[in-house]
Motif scaffolding. Structure first.
Motif, PDB file in Angstrom:
ATOM      1  N   ALA A  84     -11.988 -30.543  88.537  1.00  0.00           N
ATOM      2  CA  ALA A  84     -12.961 -31.584  88.488  1.00  0.00           C
ATOM      3  C   ALA A  84     -14.474 -30.865  89.096  1.00  0.00           C
ATOM      4  CB  ALA A  84     -12.386 -32.565  89.410  1.00  0.00           C
ATOM      5  N   SER A  85     -15.437 -31.527  89.066  1.00  0.00           N
ATOM      6  CA  SER A  85     -16.419 -31.080  89.221  1.00  0.00           C
ATOM      7  C   SER A  85     -16.594 -30.929  91.072  1.00  0.00           C
ATOM      8  CB  SER A  85     -17.732 -31.919  89.100  1.00  0.00           C
ATOM      9  OG  SER A  85     -18.006 -32.231  88.004  1.00  0.00           O
ATOM     10  N   ALA A  86     -17.125 -29.867  91.206  1.00  0.00           N
ATOM     11  CA  ALA A  86     -16.991 -29.688  92.785  1.00  0.00           C
ATOM     12  C   ALA A  86     -18.265 -30.385  93.594  1.00  0.00           C
ATOM     13  CB  ALA A  86     -16.994 -28.108  93.142  1.00  0.00           C
ATOM     14  N   ASP A  87     -18.168 -31.737  93.549  1.00  0.00           N
ATOM     15  CA  ASP A  87     -19.501 -32.378  93.836  1.00  0.00           C
ATOM     16  C   ASP A  87     -19.042 -33.586  95.194  1.00  0.00           C
ATOM     17  OD1 ASP A  87     -18.417 -34.127  92.585  1.00  0.00           O
ATOM     18  OD2 ASP A  87     -19.693 -34.498  91.141  1.00  0.00           O
ATOM     19  N   GLY A  88     -17.811 -33.571  95.560  1.00  0.00           N
ATOM     20  CA  GLY A  88     -17.267 -34.280  96.534  1.00  0.00           C
ATOM     21  C   GLY A  88     -16.783 -35.738  96.097  1.00  0.00           C
ATOM     22  N   TYR A  89     -17.103 -35.971  94.671  1.00  0.00           N
ATOM     23  CA  TYR A  89     -16.778 -37.300  94.045  1.00  0.00           C
ATOM     24  C   TYR A  89     -15.286 -37.429  93.466  1.00  0.00           C
ATOM     25  CZ  TYR A  89     -21.227 -38.626  95.467  1.00  0.00           C
ATOM     26  OH  TYR A  89     -22.081 -39.031  96.278  1.00  0.00           O
ATOM     27  N   THR A  90     -14.666 -35.957  93.557  1.00  0.00           N
ATOM     28  CA  THR A  90     -13.123 -36.012  93.186  1.00  0.00           C
ATOM     29  C   THR A  90     -12.399 -35.283  94.217  1.00  0.00           C
ATOM     30  OG1 THR A  90     -13.826 -35.818  90.789  1.00  0.00           O
ATOM     31  CG2 THR A  90     -11.755 -35.370  91.494  1.00  0.00           C
TER      32      THR A  90
END
Ligand code: ASP
Length: 327
Positions: A84-90
């Motif tokens: 998943a994207s490493a943006d804090g939303y997963t």
């Protein structure tokens, strides 16, 4: 010329850092998905949903939503978060399976120690060994001889290779030196439903899932898996005191993010986790289900990393001794 370029680079860097910090301050500004690598309604799900509610209160801005991606003993859900994207939303809520799967699987679709950022530990919880109510035994003393005589007919449910129920079953079969037919599910919520319905005979599962059903008599508990009895089920003996000396399995849960999630976001998550673990609603819910939040010193990235590494080392030789692998 060189100086100009340096000034421009530094200004750009400063802007990026400010944007990142502002982003972290606003975090979360849209729903955060917490992946649970097992079916809804089971023990990992119950822990994650309690945490998601409390995190929503601790980090206002948006809500935390649970996504159940069960299958392959939890490894499908873990892979999803690794990619998943490493943006804090997963994020990922996972248990002891994070530490046992690297030994149980010859090949995993993710790297346990390289693909994640650590947020912190959440809780630790004992398991209970359960039989269906139609089983003609009332305690471990009656169960052990019955098991040995009827091994080929007794089915043991679990949540797939790499799950806590699988680990418990593996250690149990090794301790009693008896192989049983195992039946994998996507989580222990459906496994427990089938135990209550009498379609399977035996299940080892966290108290987070089993206490209400034990108390209402829908399943029969034979023992707990930790060396000490539990305040929530004080009359239930331990496996250790029932003749399986040294039997000791406690399931711990941790919160993870994909590798590369910005440090300011991880810091916000650590603060949210620590506030959540002091949230009276979580403390009460956990106590009813035979568990409690970890002390705050353990709700940190360093504590989770240290614990995970120690648990990988602890379980590897025991799993090898009990002898099962998956491809
Ligand atoms: N308790 C399960 C396990 O055996 C997982 C779950 O459904 O939460 O790992």
């Amino acid at each position: 010329m060189m100086k100009d370029r340096l000034v421009r680079t530094l200004a750009g860097l400063a802007l990026a850092v400010t944007a990142l910090a502002a982003g972290a301050q606003q975090y979360p500004s849209r729903p955060v998905t917490m992946v649970v690598p097992f079916a809804a309604g089971g023990p990992t799900d119950i822990v994650a949903r309690s945490l998601a509610d409390a995190m929503g209160r601790a980090l206002p801005g948006s809500n935390f939503v649970v996504d159940n991606t069960g299958g392959a003993g939890g490894t499908l859900g873990v892979s999803k978060v690794a990619r998943a994207s490493a943006d804090g939303y997963t994020l990922l809520v996972h248990h002891i399976g994070m530490a046992t799967s690297p030994t149980l699987y010859r090949k995993l679709p993710y790297d346990t120690l390289k693909d994640f950022e650590y947020v912190g530990l959440i809780n630790e919880v004992a398991m209970t060994l359960l039989v269906k109510t139609a089983m003609p035994v009332k305690d471990m003393k009656e169960f052990l001889p019955f098991l040995r005589q009827n091994a080929s007919k007794i089915s043991l449910a679990n949540a797939g290779i790499g799950s806590a129920s699988h680990l418990c079953g593996l250690l149990f079969m090794s301790a009693v030196q008896t192989d049983l037919v195992t039946v994998p599910y996507k989580g222990t919520a459906p496994a427990l439903a089938d135990l209550m319905g009498g379609q399977v005979d035996l299940l080892c599962d966290q108290t987070t899932n089993t206490v209400p059903q034990i108390k209402s008599g829908k399943v029969r508990a034979l023992a707990v898996t930790t060396p000490a009895r539990l305040p929530v089920l004080p009359d239930l003996p331990t496996l250790d005191e029932s003749g399986l000396k040294g039997f000791d399995v406690a399931v711990w849960h941790g919160l993870y993010a994909p590798r590369g999630t910005p440090k300011p976001v991880i810091d916000r998550l650590v603060s949210g986790l620590q506030q959540s673990l002091q949230d009276p609603a979580i403390v009460k819910r956990f106590a009813e289900l035979g568990t409690e939040p970890v002390p705050l010193a353990k709700a940190t990235p360093e504590a989770l990393r240290t614990h995970l590494t120690a648990e990988i080392d602890k379980w590897a030789p025991l799993i090898r001794k009990a002898g099962t692998y998956a491809d």
